[in-house]
Design a protein around this motif. Structure first.
Motif, mmCIF file in Angstrom:
data_model
loop_
_atom_site.group_PDB
_atom_site.id
_atom_site.type_symbol
_atom_site.label_atom_id
_atom_site.label_comp_id
_atom_site.label_asym_id
_atom_site.label_seq_id
_atom_site.Cartn_x
_atom_site.Cartn_y
_atom_site.Cartn_z
ATOM 1 N N LEU A 58 0.822 -1.215 0.000
ATOM 2 C CA LEU A 58 0.000 0.000 0.000
ATOM 3 C C LEU A 58 0.853 1.261 0.000
ATOM 4 O O LEU A 58 0.587 2.194 -0.764
ATOM 5 C CB LEU A 58 -0.902 0.001 1.246
ATOM 6 N N ALA A 59 1.843 1.304 0.869
ATOM 7 C CA ALA A 59 2.642 2.524 0.986
ATOM 8 C C ALA A 59 3.368 2.834 -0.328
ATOM 9 O O ALA A 59 3.568 3.994 -0.679
ATOM 10 C CB ALA A 59 3.643 2.402 2.140
ATOM 11 N N TYR A 62 0.911 4.430 -2.745
ATOM 12 C CA TYR A 62 0.755 5.837 -2.387
ATOM 13 C C TYR A 62 1.972 6.655 -2.835
ATOM 14 O O TYR A 62 1.828 7.759 -3.373
ATOM 15 C CB TYR A 62 0.558 5.951 -0.873
ATOM 16 N N GLY A 63 3.155 6.088 -2.639
ATOM 17 C CA GLY A 63 4.380 6.775 -3.052
ATOM 18 C C GLY A 63 4.389 7.070 -4.545
ATOM 19 O O GLY A 63 4.850 8.122 -4.978
ATOM 20 N N GLU A 66 1.858 9.857 -5.377
ATOM 21 C CA GLU A 66 2.382 11.143 -4.932
ATOM 22 C C GLU A 66 3.529 11.652 -5.807
ATOM 23 O O GLU A 66 3.806 12.840 -5.832
ATOM 24 C CB GLU A 66 2.867 11.017 -3.475
ATOM 25 N N ARG A 351 8.336 4.882 -8.197
ATOM 26 C CA ARG A 351 8.621 6.302 -8.295
ATOM 27 C C ARG A 351 9.799 6.472 -9.265
ATOM 28 O O ARG A 351 10.697 5.642 -9.286
ATOM 29 C CB ARG A 351 8.983 6.868 -6.912
ATOM 30 N N ILE B 163 6.034 2.055 5.350
ATOM 31 C CA ILE B 163 6.271 3.451 4.986
ATOM 32 C C ILE B 163 6.939 3.568 3.616
ATOM 33 O O ILE B 163 7.670 2.681 3.188
ATOM 34 C CB ILE B 163 7.138 4.189 6.042
ATOM 35 N N PHE B 165 7.094 7.122 0.485
ATOM 36 C CA PHE B 165 7.235 8.573 0.371
ATOM 37 C C PHE B 165 5.912 9.231 -0.001
ATOM 38 O O PHE B 165 5.063 8.623 -0.626
ATOM 39 C CB PHE B 165 8.240 8.923 -0.723
ATOM 40 N N SER B 166 5.797 10.496 0.374
ATOM 41 C CA SER B 166 4.781 11.344 -0.229
ATOM 42 C C SER B 166 5.510 12.508 -0.872
ATOM 43 O O SER B 166 6.650 12.809 -0.526
ATOM 44 C CB SER B 166 3.781 11.834 0.817
ATOM 45 N N SER B 175 6.071 8.720 4.422
ATOM 46 C CA SER B 175 4.633 8.624 4.681
ATOM 47 C C SER B 175 4.136 7.189 4.631
ATOM 48 O O SER B 175 4.681 6.343 3.940
ATOM 49 C CB SER B 175 3.878 9.453 3.635
ATOM 50 N N THR B 176 3.051 6.966 5.357
ATOM 51 C CA THR B 176 2.302 5.714 5.236
ATOM 52 C C THR B 176 1.323 5.862 4.070
ATOM 53 O O THR B 176 1.264 6.922 3.438
ATOM 54 C CB THR B 176 1.489 5.459 6.514
ATOM 55 N N PHE B 177 0.533 4.846 3.818
ATOM 56 C CA PHE B 177 -0.512 4.868 2.797
ATOM 57 C C PHE B 177 -1.554 5.935 3.133
ATOM 58 O O PHE B 177 -2.174 5.868 4.207
ATOM 59 C CB PHE B 177 -1.155 3.480 2.744
ATOM 60 N N PHE B 178 -1.696 6.926 2.273
ATOM 61 C CA PHE B 178 -2.647 8.027 2.497
ATOM 62 C C PHE B 178 -2.511 8.628 3.890
ATOM 63 O O PHE B 178 -3.494 9.008 4.505
ATOM 64 C CB PHE B 178 -4.094 7.567 2.239
ATOM 65 N N GLU B 179 -1.284 8.718 4.389
ATOM 66 C CA GLU B 179 -0.964 9.322 5.689
ATOM 67 C C GLU B 179 -1.712 8.643 6.848
ATOM 68 O O GLU B 179 -1.953 9.259 7.884
ATOM 69 C CB GLU B 179 -1.289 10.833 5.721
ATOM 70 N N GLN B 180 -2.115 7.407 6.664
ATOM 71 C CA GLN B 180 -2.860 6.750 7.734
ATOM 72 C C GLN B 180 -1.981 6.573 8.972
ATOM 73 O O GLN B 180 -0.749 6.604 8.906
ATOM 74 C CB GLN B 180 -3.388 5.391 7.269
#
Lengths: 586, 234
Positions: A58-59, A62-63, A66, A351, B163, B165-166, B175-180
């Motif tokens: 998941l992370a 998201y990375g 983003e 990324r 963790i 990146f965002s 960052s975690t997934f969607f900042e959770q």
């Protein structure tokens, strides 16, 4: 709207790559792009479902969301209007157009209207510099937008004229600028795919490489590496699985040559890739096109389908034992993905961070396999070389820079456009004789090679455009950008604009570039605003040399070359307030 | 390939095993090359670039943590050119993140005569402390993006992938997934990320609460799990 239906996500992730059973991590970016297109953004449940199906943490999903500028985690708007803010468009009124559109809609940039109908963003270079100022409304690329009529910009009206394609030699561009994209039939009638046919039926892979080496072709993406040497290295690398990657992530501000080649002559790109595959022993090619080029993507997709149906791609092509497929991939808004190893990471679903080199791509590239990565223009040269032979190719250009080169003229020039010339003509010839000369005043500066390039002046007009002569003059040929600024232009603003571009586009991996691009932008911002401080020139030089000398990849290493060249040419631009007294400060 | 390689480091000839990094070769030659992101138990990413050295004939400086030795190479671990990059990197880093709890970086700032105010007024990484679990806090205004935490959480150690990146560029953050919240993520609270953090951006919650002036007994109450106290167990 809260799209959560998991079945539709599974559909979209597999539909993105129907020929791959389990797309896995490499399917991530296509799946996210599809979700973005369907819903206008990628919600948390949609992202979670994509992660589950593709088995990506998941992370990491998201990375990736983003990282890419054109993927959003919040709802956007029905119409997203992106207006280019990079130098050629900026001097043509791009910033004014952005402000007018925002005022007309009653929003600030990056915020949607209350009804969710519109959102306005400043965009990095859209590759329409010959038709500045440019915008993009959803998937429509629009040149020559009417700056003074925001309502027309919002309605996606364009005043674009047909692209100017000119020059004294029309080899690479022989089919470009006609206003029509040649079909497979038109391409083959015009001699297209004859080089591929000749290669697979009459030449050994080694003979193709030998021909390419004797042609003296070097890469046109900016690094000027000998193409034949690169191919030979990949051909000799151990392992059966190899890849050809076409770098069509053309994002260098001021560059639009590859866009025109892809839109007007897509089969030539495919033929070049197939020849590379044959020569290097690769069975698969990836064609990675930036997201900002939807027209090029559509035409390439159609050409790939035509070529496969016609037997020019696929298994045992043209009756030989050679098999070669091409997969079209889209970027999602990241200049850094034009860096070859960042491009691999992007195709792998990560990324777009550039990798440490060595290892080099020809030994460990895409998916860790030997890979040849070539620019679009480079690959378009290949059918010409294999078709007519290296000797014929060398009839044009110079001994050390054989063949022809595409130049992208933009800015203050009478006829901005794409010009093909043999290596060795001077900038004066291209600018004055072909493109109609400087418009709106006298020549102040030419940005050479793009944002990652350097400034030239009238003193450089008679330098022959060859790799060897430009190197002597300390100018980069880069991607062939010639962006012209007349005497009325404020070069401090131009520099601030270039610095803005790099601060936005740095990937953030290495410290010199992650920190340096932002500090450079801050300093040039106050210089442009007339608030330069004592010592700012020295600060810029330290930041610039540190980025050049210590950055991890080519982006950081060239993020200050334009600034450093300006410091050398016009040190007075950076003087504290009150001390600068040239026309350029107006 | 020959088993050993002979090269010159700061004018001194040295023979080392082929494949040795310049960082290790320099250490063998008695030269100190400063590093920030490098950690001997993590994959070297060559991203802080503080370890850059000059290799004669090379166009740009080489990151010593990943660059390998080569026969006849002439390396300069600290000359004017190298110092300019190291000093500027340190000055920019100091201007962007709170490195007050990173003694090694403070020492490096002094060693390279860095002017701590040189980029004063520039944009800084400002972030609220994230206090979302009883084990550790995250203060990303102290983060220098060395990537160690992300790496140990992933394939360098734990394979937890909680963790990543965002953002991008200067705006990058861990960052975690969607900042959770970490408690909603796949985090297993192994503590490896806290162990490798060089700046105090990741810190045990008890240590952080002590620094906030809380009494030890209150801290224990606040950070102890819901189970029985040891003393009460039978």
């Amino acid at each position: 709207m809260a799209p959560t239906a998991s079945s539709s996500i599974i559909h979209l992730t597999t539909a993105a790559q129907p020929h791959i059973d389990n797309p896995g991590h490499s399917g991530l970016l296509p799946a996210l792009i599809k979700a973005q297109k369907q819903n206008g953004y990628i919600s948390k449940p949609v992202a979670a479902e994509i992660a589950r199906v593709l088995q990506v943490p998941l992370a990491e999903v998201y990375g990736v969301i983003e990282f890419y500028a054109l993927l959003y985690k919040e709802p956007t708007a029905t119409r997203v209007i992106r207006i280019c803010g990079d130098p050629a468009c900026a001097i043509a009124g791009g910033h004014a157009a952005l402000e007018a559109v925002c005022a007309s809609l009653g929003v600030s940039p990056n915020t949607a209207t209350a009804d969710g109908g519109f959102m306005v963003e400043r965009s990095p270079c859209l590759g329409l510099c010959d038709q500045a100022p440019a915008s993009r409304v959803n998937d429509m690329a629009l040149g020559c937008i009417p700056v003074a009529v925001p309502a027309a910009i919002i309605a996606a009206k364009s005043l674009a004229k047909p692209a100017v394609v000119g020059g004294s030699l029309r080899h690479l561009t022989r089919r470009c600028g006609t206003g029509a994209t040649p079909s497979l039939a038109a391409y083959t009638t015009d001699g297209g795919y004859s080089a591929l046919t000749k290669a697979v039926q009459q030449l050994t892979p080694a003979a193709v490489i030998a021909e390419l080496k004797s042609s003296g072709l070097v890469g046109r993406g900016g690094a000027a590496f000998p193409t034949g040497v690169k191919w030979e290295s990949a051909a000799n690398a151990s392992g059966a699985e190899k890849y050809i990657v076409c770098n069509a992530d053309e994002s260098e501000p001021g560059t639009f040559k590859d866009r025109i080649l892809m839109e007007d002559d897509p089969h030539a790109v495919l033929e070049g890739m197939a020849l590379a595959g044959y020569a290097c022993g690769a069975q698969r090619g990836y064609l990675y096109v930036r997201a900002e080029y939807p027209h090029a993507q559509q035409r390439l997709a159609a050409a790939i389908a035509e070529a496969a149906a016609g037997g020019y791609l696929g298994n045992n092509l043209l009756g030989s034992k050679f098999c070669f497929d091409i997969e079209l991939r889209s970027g999602a808004g990241a200049y850094i993905c034009g860096e070859e190893t960042a491009l691999f990471e992007s195709i792998e679903g990560k990324r777009g961070f550039p990798r440490v080199k060595p290892p080099f791509p020809t030994t460990a590239g895409l998916f860790g396999k030997p890979t040849v990565v070539n620019n679009v223009e480079t690959l378009c040269n290949v059918p010409l070389i294999i078709g007519a032979g290296a000797a014929a190719y060398r009839m044009h250009g110079t001994e050390k820079s054989p063949g022809s080169k595409l130049f992208c003229l933009s800015g203050d020039v009478a006829r901005p456009g794409l010009y093909e010339v043999p290596f060795g003509v001077t900038l004066r010839t291209i600018l004055d004789e072909m493109a109609g000369g400087v418009s709106g005043g006298t020549l102040q500066a030419v940005l050479f090679g793009g944002a990652a390039g350097a400034f030239a002046t009238a003193a450089h007009l008679d330098v022959p455009m060859t790799f060897e002569d430009l190197r002597k003059a300390d100018l980069p040929l880069g991607s062939g950008v010639v962006m012209v600024f007349n005497h009325t232009r404020n070069l401090r603003s131009v520099l601030e604009g270039l610095a803005h571009f790099f601060a936005e586009e740095s990937c953030g991996k290495c410290y010199p570039c992650q920190l340096g691009t932002v500090r450079q932008h801050e300093i040039l911002g106050r210089v442009a605003a007339g608030h330069a401080r004592a010592g700012d020139k020295e600060l810029l030089a330290d930041v610039g040399w540190t980025m050049l000398d210590a950055s991890l990849c080519g982006l950081g290493q060239t993020a200050a070359t334009a600034t450093l060249s300006a410091i050398k040419l016009w040190p007075e631009l950076f003087a504290p307030n009150g001390q600068a007294q040239t026309a350029r400060t107006s | 390939m020959a088993a050993t390689v002979t090269l010159q480091i700061d004018g001194q000839s040295i023979t080392v095993a082929a494949g040795t990094t310049l960082l290790n070769a320099a250490a063998m030659a008695g030269a100190t090359v400063p590093t920030i992101c490098y950690h001997e138990h993590c994959t070297a990413n060559a991203l802080c670039r503080l370890c850059v050295v000059e290799v004669e004939g090379a166009r740009v400086l080489a990151p010593a943590c990943v660059a390998s030795v080569a026969e006849g190479m002439r390396v300069h671990t600290r000359n004017e050119r190298v110092e300019r990059s190291r000093r500027t990197i340190l000055e920019m880093l100091h201007s962007a993140s709170d490195v007050s709890e990173a003694p090694e970086i403070q020492q490096q700032l002094d060693d390279y005569h860095a002017n701590r105010e040189r980029f004063g007024g520039g944009e800084r990484r400002e972030a609220e402390v994230i206090d979302d679990n009883p084990m550790y806090i995250r203060d990303y205004s102290k983060c220098i993006l060395c990537w160690r935490c992300v790496q140990v959480c992933a394939a360098d150690a734990q394979f937890t992938y909680a963790i990543n990146f965002s953002g991008r560029g200067f705006e990058t953050s861990i960052s975690t997934f969607f900042e959770q919240s970490l408690t909603d993520s796949s985090c297993v609270f192994c503590g490896q990320c806290v162990g490798v953090c060089p700046t105090g951006a990741l810190k045990p919650k008890r240590e952080w609460l002590l620094e906030q002036g809380q009494a030890p007994a209150d801290i224990l109450d606040a950070t102890r799990g819901p189970g029985k106290k040891r003393r009460e167990r039978k």
